[in-house]
Design an enzyme around this catalytic site. Structure first.
Site, mmCIF file in Angstrom:
data_model
loop_
_atom_site.group_PDB
_atom_site.id
_atom_site.type_symbol
_atom_site.label_atom_id
_atom_site.label_comp_id
_atom_site.label_asym_id
_atom_site.label_seq_id
_atom_site.Cartn_x
_atom_site.Cartn_y
_atom_site.Cartn_z
ATOM 1 N N PHE A 15 0.832 -1.218 0.000
ATOM 2 C CA PHE A 15 0.000 0.000 0.000
ATOM 3 C C PHE A 15 0.870 1.275 0.000
ATOM 4 C CE2 PHE A 15 -2.090 2.805 3.422
ATOM 5 C CZ PHE A 15 -2.656 3.659 2.494
ATOM 6 N N ASP A 37 10.226 -6.839 -3.794
ATOM 7 C CA ASP A 37 9.010 -7.202 -3.055
ATOM 8 C C ASP A 37 8.768 -8.703 -3.185
ATOM 9 O OD1 ASP A 37 6.312 -5.317 -2.119
ATOM 10 O OD2 ASP A 37 6.077 -7.493 -2.336
ATOM 11 N N THR A 40 3.735 -10.947 -1.137
ATOM 12 C CA THR A 40 2.878 -11.688 -0.212
ATOM 13 C C THR A 40 1.429 -11.352 -0.556
ATOM 14 O OG1 THR A 40 2.694 -9.901 1.400
ATOM 15 C CG2 THR A 40 4.619 -11.359 1.609
ATOM 16 N N ASP A 63 12.840 -11.665 -1.597
ATOM 17 C CA ASP A 63 12.566 -11.521 -0.167
ATOM 18 C C ASP A 63 13.676 -10.722 0.508
ATOM 19 O OD1 ASP A 63 12.167 -12.271 2.668
ATOM 20 O OD2 ASP A 63 10.767 -13.722 1.803
ATOM 21 N N ALA A 87 7.126 -5.305 5.085
ATOM 22 C CA ALA A 87 6.732 -5.740 6.428
ATOM 23 C C ALA A 87 5.460 -6.555 6.349
ATOM 24 C CB ALA A 87 6.483 -4.519 7.329
ATOM 25 N N THR A 104 9.935 -11.392 8.829
ATOM 26 C CA THR A 104 10.114 -10.264 7.899
ATOM 27 C C THR A 104 10.531 -8.991 8.633
ATOM 28 O OG1 THR A 104 8.640 -11.085 6.188
ATOM 29 C CG2 THR A 104 8.880 -8.710 6.326
ATOM 30 N N TYR A 162 2.911 -7.368 16.249
ATOM 31 C CA TYR A 162 3.297 -6.481 15.131
ATOM 32 C C TYR A 162 4.130 -5.310 15.653
ATOM 33 C CZ TYR A 162 2.867 -2.452 12.021
ATOM 34 O OH TYR A 162 3.148 -1.329 11.273
ATOM 35 N N LYS A 166 8.127 -4.294 14.984
ATOM 36 C CA LYS A 166 8.564 -3.011 14.403
ATOM 37 C C LYS A 166 9.506 -2.292 15.379
ATOM 38 C CE LYS A 166 7.388 -1.364 11.007
ATOM 39 N NZ LYS A 166 7.953 -1.473 9.638
ATOM 40 N N LEU A 202 -9.121 -0.821 8.350
ATOM 41 C CA LEU A 202 -10.474 -0.312 8.614
ATOM 42 C C LEU A 202 -11.102 0.453 7.445
ATOM 43 C CD1 LEU A 202 -12.799 -0.054 10.623
ATOM 44 C CD2 LEU A 202 -11.719 2.013 11.495
ATOM 45 N N GLY A 309 -5.804 -7.118 23.385
ATOM 46 C CA GLY A 309 -4.726 -6.145 23.615
ATOM 47 C C GLY A 309 -4.894 -4.861 22.820
HETATM 48 P P1 NAD Z 1 1.406 -3.626 3.247
HETATM 49 O O1 NAD Z 1 1.096 -4.822 4.078
HETATM 50 O O2 NAD Z 1 0.338 -3.040 2.406
HETATM 51 O O3 NAD Z 1 2.627 -3.939 2.270
HETATM 52 C C1 NAD Z 1 3.775 -4.631 2.684
HETATM 53 C C2 NAD Z 1 4.566 -4.996 1.439
HETATM 54 O O4 NAD Z 1 5.762 -5.678 1.866
HETATM 55 C C3 NAD Z 1 3.844 -5.929 0.474
HETATM 56 O O5 NAD Z 1 4.035 -5.511 -0.849
HETATM 57 C C4 NAD Z 1 4.513 -7.275 0.713
HETATM 58 O O6 NAD Z 1 4.485 -8.120 -0.430
HETATM 59 C C5 NAD Z 1 5.923 -6.844 1.055
HETATM 60 N N1 NAD Z 1 6.648 -7.838 1.846
HETATM 61 C C6 NAD Z 1 6.198 -8.502 2.948
HETATM 62 N N2 NAD Z 1 7.145 -9.348 3.386
HETATM 63 C C7 NAD Z 1 8.217 -9.212 2.572
HETATM 64 C C8 NAD Z 1 9.497 -9.788 2.533
HETATM 65 N N3 NAD Z 1 9.878 -10.703 3.430
HETATM 66 N N4 NAD Z 1 10.357 -9.400 1.562
HETATM 67 C C9 NAD Z 1 9.982 -8.477 0.648
HETATM 68 N N5 NAD Z 1 8.766 -7.901 0.631
HETATM 69 C C10 NAD Z 1 7.895 -8.262 1.588
HETATM 70 O O7 NAD Z 1 1.982 -2.562 4.267
HETATM 71 P P2 NAD Z 1 1.797 -0.978 4.300
HETATM 72 O O8 NAD Z 1 0.539 -0.659 5.004
HETATM 73 O O9 NAD Z 1 2.055 -0.438 2.965
HETATM 74 O O10 NAD Z 1 2.994 -0.589 5.281
HETATM 75 C C11 NAD Z 1 4.290 -0.326 4.763
HETATM 76 C C12 NAD Z 1 5.227 -0.028 5.909
HETATM 77 O O11 NAD Z 1 4.743 1.109 6.618
HETATM 78 C C13 NAD Z 1 5.321 -1.159 6.928
HETATM 79 O O12 NAD Z 1 6.649 -1.252 7.361
HETATM 80 C C14 NAD Z 1 4.412 -0.710 8.065
HETATM 81 O O13 NAD Z 1 4.867 -1.234 9.282
HETATM 82 C C15 NAD Z 1 4.589 0.790 8.004
HETATM 83 N N6 NAD Z 1 3.448 1.599 8.482
HETATM 84 C C16 NAD Z 1 2.192 1.371 7.969
HETATM 85 C C17 NAD Z 1 1.146 2.204 8.385
HETATM 86 C C18 NAD Z 1 -0.255 2.021 7.863
HETATM 87 O O14 NAD Z 1 -1.170 2.702 8.316
HETATM 88 N N7 NAD Z 1 -0.491 1.166 6.877
HETATM 89 C C19 NAD Z 1 1.380 3.224 9.299
HETATM 90 C C20 NAD Z 1 2.673 3.397 9.806
HETATM 91 C C21 NAD Z 1 3.696 2.585 9.372
HETATM 92 O O1 DAU Z 2 -0.789 3.400 13.658
HETATM 93 C C1 DAU Z 2 -0.138 2.901 12.544
HETATM 94 C C2 DAU Z 2 -0.621 1.498 12.240
HETATM 95 O O2 DAU Z 2 -1.931 1.635 11.710
HETATM 96 C C3 DAU Z 2 0.272 0.749 11.273
HETATM 97 O O3 DAU Z 2 1.535 0.565 11.852
HETATM 98 C C4 DAU Z 2 -0.336 -0.606 10.903
HETATM 99 O O4 DAU Z 2 0.445 -1.223 9.913
HETATM 100 C C5 DAU Z 2 -1.723 -0.369 10.359
HETATM 101 O O5 DAU Z 2 -2.341 -1.613 10.093
HETATM 102 C C6 DAU Z 2 -2.570 0.428 11.346
HETATM 103 O O6 DAU Z 2 -2.867 -0.356 12.537
HETATM 104 P P1 DAU Z 2 -4.315 -0.339 13.221
HETATM 105 O O7 DAU Z 2 -4.489 -1.575 13.968
HETATM 106 O O8 DAU Z 2 -4.556 0.948 13.910
HETATM 107 O O9 DAU Z 2 -5.236 -0.328 11.858
HETATM 108 P P2 DAU Z 2 -6.553 -1.121 11.462
HETATM 109 O O10 DAU Z 2 -7.057 -0.511 10.199
HETATM 110 O O11 DAU Z 2 -6.374 -2.593 11.524
HETATM 111 O O12 DAU Z 2 -7.552 -0.716 12.632
HETATM 112 C C7 DAU Z 2 -7.871 0.642 12.876
HETATM 113 C C8 DAU Z 2 -8.803 0.670 14.071
HETATM 114 O O13 DAU Z 2 -10.054 0.116 13.684
HETATM 115 C C9 DAU Z 2 -8.333 -0.157 15.242
HETATM 116 O O14 DAU Z 2 -8.710 0.485 16.437
HETATM 117 C C10 DAU Z 2 -9.081 -1.476 15.082
HETATM 118 C C11 DAU Z 2 -10.378 -1.042 14.462
HETATM 119 N N1 DAU Z 2 -11.017 -1.993 13.525
HETATM 120 C C12 DAU Z 2 -10.258 -2.522 12.536
HETATM 121 C C13 DAU Z 2 -10.805 -3.386 11.616
HETATM 122 C C14 DAU Z 2 -9.974 -4.007 10.531
HETATM 123 C C15 DAU Z 2 -12.370 -2.270 13.628
HETATM 124 O O15 DAU Z 2 -13.066 -1.745 14.527
HETATM 125 N N2 DAU Z 2 -12.919 -3.119 12.713
HETATM 126 C C16 DAU Z 2 -12.200 -3.705 11.722
HETATM 127 O O16 DAU Z 2 -12.761 -4.497 10.928
#
Ligand code: NAD
Ligand code: DAU
Length: 380
Positions: A15, A37, A40, A63, A87, A104, A162, A166, A202, A309
């Site tokens: 993403f 990438d 996954t 990987d 990740a 990872t 998770y 990190k 979400l 948690g």
């Molecule tokens: P995502 O799950 O959408 O994408 C992760 C990507 O990493 C995928 O393309 C997957 O194929 C690749 N990947 C997984 N394992 C791998 C491996 N062993 N080798 C190579 N590639 C691999 O994640 P995202 O939401 O885009 O998050 C990206 C980064 O940002 C992560 O490190 C996450 O911890 C961090 N982050 C995400 C959020 C969020 O809200 N999504 C917020 C803060 C930080």
């Molecule tokens: O804060 C940064 C993090 O945000 C990133 O590091 C993570 O990679 C990312 O997944 C995200 O984590 P959250 O657990 O906060 O995101 P998620 O979208 O899973 O959930 C957001 C909130 O919504 C959380 O309080 C759980 C709740 N939730 C989530 C889902 C998937 C629901 O109530 N219903 C749902 O179906």
């Protein structure tokens, strides 16, 4: 200002990674970008398809735990920067299957650091180099309603497997800077949303379910709070850190938009009611959506068992990056949610394709092992 013009972007098919690759190729079309990438369930090459064939862009399926592959990419392609997005990123999956997170997020980051140390420092390939670790605000743990937002000085108190994985990676990155002199930076970011987000998080899940008339699961009371950041603003923040951040530095990146989960889902429902309600074409396409029948999408909300948690509140203080690097988010939540909804409506084939296969199997397995504590009210 950095002189680095050639980058390894790990996790670039996910993403945030794919948004970043598009952003970087637009901003710096003369830079070389190599995406590594593992593809996954969360990685999708289709998210990068418009870049295929461009001279400065290439994709490697591999990987990050494969250290010799990373070393040869750095060496052969003369890459001076690594931005590590790769990740396992979904908290719920880390509760049902933490092993992949250790592999990872911890081992993978360590292998990247070792490869960088070997090629850039031991072999002396790049005196100017940068290892940037994309991290999360979740390493700081959970806040109460009245606590001040996380600053860079907040102690690490990760709650989920998770977040712990990190946090471990951040410590390794910092140790490689301190001990070996590797030039590193870390950014700790709040919840992202926007195009190309896998619909298990979400916002993506809510949109993809409400158009299909499927339940909108809300964990626990729905009063948990997250700080929402439009993904393009995250990319801008990383850009500032890469170009002007200090080696050894840590920078918080947040959106400044705190909402309870139920407020957020209600907003998305209201927006969808308006957009679908005004479009006969969308009503025909999404005939199962309540919005197509004159019923509010919020009728789909279902309160389900809480996440074990479950962190209560995240909020990120961005005054340091604002002061040091001039960063501020530019997209307000109204605009960001409207753009995101429009993107999912315009890209149905993207999300329908990623929701079949392995994702669906995982959702199904959550139902099969239902023990009332796995946040498994998600629809099949
Ligand atoms: P995502 O799950 O959408 O994408 C992760 C990507 O990493 C995928 O393309 C997957 O194929 C690749 N990947 C997984 N394992 C791998 C491996 N062993 N080798 C190579 N590639 C691999 O994640 P995202 O939401 O885009 O998050 C990206 C980064 O940002 C992560 O490190 C996450 O911890 C961090 N982050 C995400 C959020 C969020 O809200 N999504 C917020 C803060 C930080
Ligand atoms: O804060 C940064 C993090 O945000 C990133 O590091 C993570 O990679 C990312 O997944 C995200 O984590 P959250 O657990 O906060 O995101 P998620 O979208 O899973 O959930 C957001 C909130 O919504 C959380 O309080 C759980 C709740 N939730 C989530 C889902 C998937 C629901 O109530 N219903 C749902 O179906």
């Amino acid at each position: 200002m950095t002189k680095i013009r050639s980058w390894l972007i790990t996790g670039g098919a996910g993403f945030i990674g794919s948004n970043f690759v598009h952003y970087w190729c637009r901003q710096y079309p003369n830079d070389k970008v190599v995406v590594l990438d593992a593809l996954t369930y969360a990685g999708n090459r289709n998210s990068l398809v418009t870049l295929e064939g461009q001279a400065n862009y290439s994709f490697v399926h591999g990987d990050i735990t494969d250290q010799s592959l990373v070393e040869s990419l750095l060496r052969d392609q003369q890459l001076g920067g690594i931005v590590n997005f790769a990740a396992e990123s979904h908290v719920d999956r880390s509760i049902t299957g933490p092993d992949a997170f250790v592999s990872t997020n911890i081992v993978g980051t360590h292998r990247l650091l070792e490869a960088a140390r070997k090629v850039w420092l031991t072999e002396g390939m790049a005196s100017d180099h940068r290892f940037h670790q994309v991290s999360t605000d979740e390493v700081y743990g959970s806040l109460g309603n009245d606590d001040p937002a996380f600053t860079e000085e907040h102690s690490y108190q990760p709650s989920s497997p998770y977040a712990a994985s990190k946090a471990s990676a951040d410590h390794l990155v910092r140790s490689y800077q301190h001990t070996f002199g590797l030039q590193t930076t870390i950014s700790n970011c709040s919840n992202n949303y926007g195009p190309y987000q896998f619909p298990e998080k979400l916002i993506g899940l809510t949109i993809c379910n409400l158009v299909r008339g499927k339940a909108l699961p809300i964990y626990g009371t729905g009063k948990n709070i997250r700080d929402w950041l439009f993904v393009e603003d995250h990319c801008r923040g990383i850009d500032r850190v890469l170009r002007a951040g200090q080696s050894g530095g840590t920078y918080n990146i947040g959106g400044g938009t705190e909402l309870t989960n139920i407020e957020l889902v209600q907003r998305l429902c209201d927006l969808a009611d308006e957009v679908i309600g005004a479009s006969p074409e969308l009503q025909a396409r999404y005939s199962e959506s309540p919005a197509s029948k004159g019923v509010p999408c919020s009728s789909l909300i279902e309160y389900v068992s809480d996440r074990p948690g479950h962190d209560w509140r995240y909020a990120v203080d961005i005054s340091y990056i604002e002061r040091e690097l001039g960063y501020r988010p530019q997209t307000n939540i109204e605009q960001g949610l409207a753009d995101t909804l429009q993107w999912y409506l315009a890209n149905e084939s993207w999300w329908l394709a990623v929701m079949d296969g392995s994702y669906q199997q995982w959702i199904d397995s959550q139902y099969a092992t239902s023990d009332s504590s796995l946040g498994n009210g998600q629809p099949s």
